[in-house]
Design a protein around this motif. Structure first.
Motif: not given
Length: 467
Positions: A308-314
């Motif tokens: 999964y990926a969240i935050g400013d990375l997405t």
């Protein structure tokens, strides 16, 4: 070196990562966080929080300089830059310690080091190129955040050309400054340095400052900033930086092709961010990266199962509160919590802590019309509000945008004192799917700035009382 298995491993301890980890632990999942620098991430250490501490010092400095407006006297007003910066760093340090305490309290295991995906739910953690731990997890959440974008020929050098990090710990107050970019970060730094006495110029490639805001709010902000003495260049590019011994000569080019040179002591580059996608092992996965940001679905899932990926990375908006919310919904979805909903990014408020403050949520009038809505718009000026006048803050505007057929609140846009606190009222209203009717029937306390929120709604129907 240790070998450890977890239910969830979060890579990155910023406002998305540490919140996700705490929520996972609350739900009974064995959880770890891997952080290579400072718990709290950029937000607590080099972004949201320390910049607000700097801006608070600037606000107090401004109030002291205008003490006579309130029947008070403050002679020989001055500041100690080292002390201003020291306070900002202390605030950041206090909150970082708080995050450390919260993770320990919730029994989250913290690994100090750099995590790299190895495939199959495995990660290798290293520190200074030495192995720290090999971890395995049923679910891995990437929350590695982002860093400042640089442009060819405008690269920061840490001395004459700054990123946000150097701008937060200046060794001396520059007499003149040029900020490249007029988004929230650029405008906040421009506001701070200008309030503290630096002759400040802002250059924006778009045709207006604060380009993500409602055009009416952008125009209001421009007038306010220019009245204060800031110099603003829109539809302008910085084509080159020529560094001297202790100054920088900037070549500016307008959209008409005409050029001009401006020489300043320091330059701040604030032209956006790029995701931290390098050296985390994405090549071992099916993850899709779009312009340095990881692509996810509504539940923060990547194309790689269990990752999964969240935050400013997405994707945008790149805001700390968006990251935190994503962290919670991602973990709750993993844990099977029943009442979990995808994030509607239109309902995420955005705030800029300059003077005057700016805040918004939802669609601008322009975007609402482009989306096919027939709109009804309400406005109310700060000048019509008793509390604003009593505070000595009569400049500002509250603007609301409704669907003319259904009464749905489509957006709210504000500029003026404390609007970064007021905007949440409209955010709650949008989450509850409140219409203009409920807002008009809501009783707002007097005397407060929040009354302008009510009056703006009333104005959409030609019913504003105090203007």
């Amino acid at each position: 070196m240790s070998d450890t298995a977890f239910d969830i491993v979060v890579v990155g301890g910023g406002p998305g990562g540490y919140v996700a980890a705490i929520r996972a632990a609350q739900l009974g999942l064995k959880t770890a966080v891997v952080e290579r620098e400072h718990l709290g991430g950029i937000c607590l250490n080099w972004g949201c929080i320390p910049t607000k501490a700097l801006l608070r010092s600037a606000e107090v400095h401004r109030m002291m300089r205008h003490a006579s407006d309130f029947g008070l006297s403050a002679d020989n007003v001055r500041f100690d830059l080292d002390a201003v910066v020291k306070r900002s760093r202390a605030v950041a340090g206090q909150l970082t310690k708080g995050v450390t305490h919260l993770l320990k309290k919730n029994k989250v295991t913290v690994f100090d080091g750099h995590a790299r995906l190895k495939g199959g739910g495995a990660l290798a953690v290293t520190k200074d190129d030495k192995p720290v731990a090999d971890l395995t997890a049923k679910h891995i959440i990437l929350a590695t955040g982002a860093r400042a974008r640089t442009l060819p020929g405008l690269e920061p050098d840490g001395r004459l050309v700054w990123t946000y990090k150097e701008a937060m710990v200046p060794p001396a107050m520059p007499k003149s400054l040029l900020v490249i970019g007029s988004g929230a970060i650029g405008i906040e730094f421009a506001s701070f340095f200008h309030e503290m006495g630096a002759e400040t110029t802002v250059v924006e490639v778009m045709d207006r400052i604060l380009p993500v805001e409602d055009p009416e709010i952008s125009a209001f902000a421009r007038k306010a900033f220019e009245k204060q003495g800031l110099t603003l260049h829109t539809a302008t590019q910085v084509k080159a930086l020529e560094k001297g011994e202790d100054s920088v000569t900037c070549t500016l080019e307008g959209k008409d092709g005409n050029t001009a040179k401006v020489t300043v002591d320091r330059v701040i580059v604030a032209v956006g961010i790029v995701g931290n996608v390098e050296d985390i092992g994405l090549e071992t996965t099916k993850v899709e990266v779009d312009r340095t940001h990881v692509v996810t679905d509504d539940w923060c899932r990547t194309a790689e199962p269990g990752l999964y990926a969240i935050g400013d990375l997405t994707g945008p908006p790149w805001l700390a509160h968006k990251a935190s919310h994503e962290g919670v919904l991602c973990v709750e979805r993993i844990a099977g919590v029943a009442d979990v909903h995808p994030l509607d990014t239109r309902r995420i408020p955005g705030c800029t802590y300059c003077h005057p403050q700016i805040a918004s949520v939802g669609l601008t009038e322009e975007k609402a019309k482009a989306a096919g809505h027939t709109v009804r718009v309400g406005r109310f000026p700060f000048m019509g509000n008793g509390k604003a006048i009593a505070l000595g803050e009569p400049e500002g505007l509250v603007k609301t945008v409704f669907d003319a057929e259904t009464g749905e609140l489509l957006g709210a846009h504000m500029i003026g004192a404390e609007v970064t606190e007021l905007i949440q009222g409209y955010a709650v209203a949008m989450t509850l799917e409140t219409t203009e009717a409920e807002l008009m029937h809501t009783v707002f306390p007097h005397p407060t700035l929040s009354e302008m929120m009510h009056e703006s709604v009333l104005d959409a129907h030609g019913r504003a009382v105090h203007f």
